[in-house]
Design a protein around this motif. Structure first.
Motif, PDB file in Angstrom:
ATOM      1  N   VAL A 208       0.840  -1.208   0.000  1.00 25.79           N
ATOM      2  CA  VAL A 208       0.000   0.000   0.000  1.00 25.79           C
ATOM      3  C   VAL A 208       0.871   1.252   0.000  1.00 25.79           C
ATOM      4  N   ARG A 209       1.925   1.241   0.795  1.00 24.64           N
ATOM      5  CA  ARG A 209       2.824   2.391   0.854  1.00 24.64           C
ATOM      6  C   ARG A 209       3.485   2.647  -0.509  1.00 24.64           C
ATOM      7  N   GLU A 210       3.924   1.581  -1.158  1.00 30.85           N
ATOM      8  CA  GLU A 210       4.567   1.713  -2.469  1.00 30.85           C
ATOM      9  C   GLU A 210       3.604   2.271  -3.511  1.00 30.85           C
ATOM     10  N   LEU A 211       2.369   1.784  -3.514  1.00 30.75           N
ATOM     11  CA  LEU A 211       1.377   2.250  -4.479  1.00 30.75           C
ATOM     12  C   LEU A 211       1.004   3.711  -4.243  1.00 30.75           C
ATOM     13  N   ARG A 212       0.834   4.092  -2.988  1.00 33.59           N
ATOM     14  CA  ARG A 212       0.460   5.475  -2.685  1.00 33.59           C
ATOM     15  C   ARG A 212       1.594   6.446  -2.998  1.00 33.59           C
ATOM     16  N   ALA A 213       2.822   5.964  -2.917  1.00 38.84           N
ATOM     17  CA  ALA A 213       3.964   6.839  -3.172  1.00 38.84           C
ATOM     18  C   ALA A 213       4.248   7.006  -4.660  1.00 38.84           C
ATOM     19  N   ASN A 214       3.785   6.053  -5.479  1.00 46.98           N
ATOM     20  CA  ASN A 214       4.221   6.054  -6.879  1.00 46.98           C
ATOM     21  C   ASN A 214       3.094   6.085  -7.903  1.00 46.98           C
ATOM     22  N   SER A 215       1.851   6.060  -7.465  1.00 48.28           N
ATOM     23  CA  SER A 215       0.747   6.070  -8.421  1.00 48.28           C
ATOM     24  C   SER A 215      -0.303   7.090  -7.992  1.00 48.28           C
ATOM     25  N   GLU A 216      -0.462   8.136  -8.776  1.00 44.68           N
ATOM     26  CA  GLU A 216      -1.498   9.128  -8.488  1.00 44.68           C
ATOM     27  C   GLU A 216      -2.888   8.534  -8.649  1.00 44.68           C
ATOM     28  N   GLU A 217      -3.037   7.645  -9.643  1.00 45.89           N
ATOM     29  CA  GLU A 217      -4.340   7.014  -9.859  1.00 45.89           C
ATOM     30  C   GLU A 217      -4.743   6.189  -8.640  1.00 45.89           C
ATOM     31  N   PHE A 218      -3.812   5.378  -8.129  1.00 54.89           N
ATOM     32  CA  PHE A 218      -4.129   4.563  -6.951  1.00 54.89           C
ATOM     33  C   PHE A 218      -4.443   5.460  -5.754  1.00 54.89           C
ATOM     34  N   THR A 219      -3.641   6.488  -5.550  1.00 59.39           N
ATOM     35  CA  THR A 219      -3.853   7.391  -4.419  1.00 59.39           C
ATOM     36  C   THR A 219      -5.228   8.036  -4.487  1.00 59.39           C
TER      37      THR A 219
END
Length: 289
Positions: A208-219
């Motif tokens: 979750v941390r990796e996705l939130r840090a690297n994907s604006e769409e996921f965030t």
């Protein structure tokens, strides 16, 4: 037998159990080279210690029934390193004198009966996904329709990571699926519930941390706090070899493992494409002669 004798017997049982679980794991199962000089089956003690983030000396003493009782944290690390099933994890805790709690993280252990089910569906593509959307089992037709997962490192078998962080092909859509946006929302919603179920699992929190840090769409999707996903009944894959393949999508929940079986069967008009995929499998037909 007095209390001290029972304690010694339990320590010997723990030592034997750890040794037996270590010896059943092939080095290649955990991404280690087999090597020509291995004298014993399975992993070496130092390899288990490394995977469990504990010292080799301490692990060796555990297998020799000479170590102090391991903590709950160490037991969780050993269970993960030794790929224990849930019953084996509970047994490990009982041997160590520490009552088992809830599973620390999503199970990646697929029941043999489910693996057999996949193989008995020759006209359907089927995969098993963990609670974090990692592909943990598949049949031959799924490998032909999507990709040969056996060639991918474990990290790249996670469909959430592949969807939001790439590598992107087919115009940025995973396997060219027609419902890419809806699939992205569904995965995000399921991952949010997974994170709530396993708040202490390092793999879940790290993903979750990796996705939130690297994907604006996921965030953006994560910030909606939605958890009710709508089922996808039909989708279309854009396959590089046979073109468009439209399939019906059915999902079976394996509640005791927190896993899902996705079964894709050909929709009217795509039967021939699926039959062709079952013949060509994962071979590439665009390799220059």
């Amino acid at each position: 037998m007095n209390r001290q004798g029972r304690e010694r017997e339990r320590e010997r049982e723990l030592a034997g159990f750890l040794r037996s679980r270590r010896e059943r794991i092939a080095p290649t199962d955990v991404g280690l080279p087999a090597g020509p000089r291995r004298r014993t089956p399975g992993l070496r003690r130092e390899e288990v210690a490394q995977l469990a983030y504990i010292s080799t000396e301490y692990y060796t003493r555990l297998e020799q029934a000479r170590a102090p009782h391991p903590s709950r944290e160490v037991l969780a690390q050993l269970a993960r390193a030794l790929r224990l099933t849930d019953p084996e994890r509970d047994h490990l805790h009982h041997l160590a004198g520490v009552p088992p709690g809830p599973p620390p993280g999503p199970s990646r252990e697929v029941r043999p009966s489910i693996v057999q089910l996949l193989d008995r569906l020759p006209e359907a593509a089927a995969i098993v996904l963990s609670a974090t959307y990692e592909v943990i089992a598949w049949n031959n037709l799924a490998a032909a329709l999507m990709e040969d997962f056996s060639l991918l490192p474990r990290r790249d078998r996670n469909l959430v990571r592949r969807t939001f962080l790439g590598p992107h092909e087919d115009g940025g859509r995973l396997y060219g699926v027609s419902d890419a946006d809806e699939f992205s929302r569904t995965m995000t919603q399921h991952l949010r519930t997974t994170a709530a179920r396993y708040p202490d699992d390092p793999e879940v929190t790290s993903l979750v941390r990796e996705l939130r840090a690297n994907s604006e769409e996921f965030t953006s999707l994560w910030s909606t706090h939605e958890i009710s996903a709508r089922p996808t009944l039909c989708k279309t894959f854009q396959h590089p070899l046979v073109g468009r393949v439209t399939v019906h999508c059915d999902v079976l929940d394996i509640t005791d493992r927190d896993q899902r079986v996705f079964i894709y069967t050909a929709a009217p008009g795509s039967e021939e494409a699926m039959r062709l995929l079952s013949v060509v499998g994962t071979q590439r037909m665009d390799v220059p002669g």
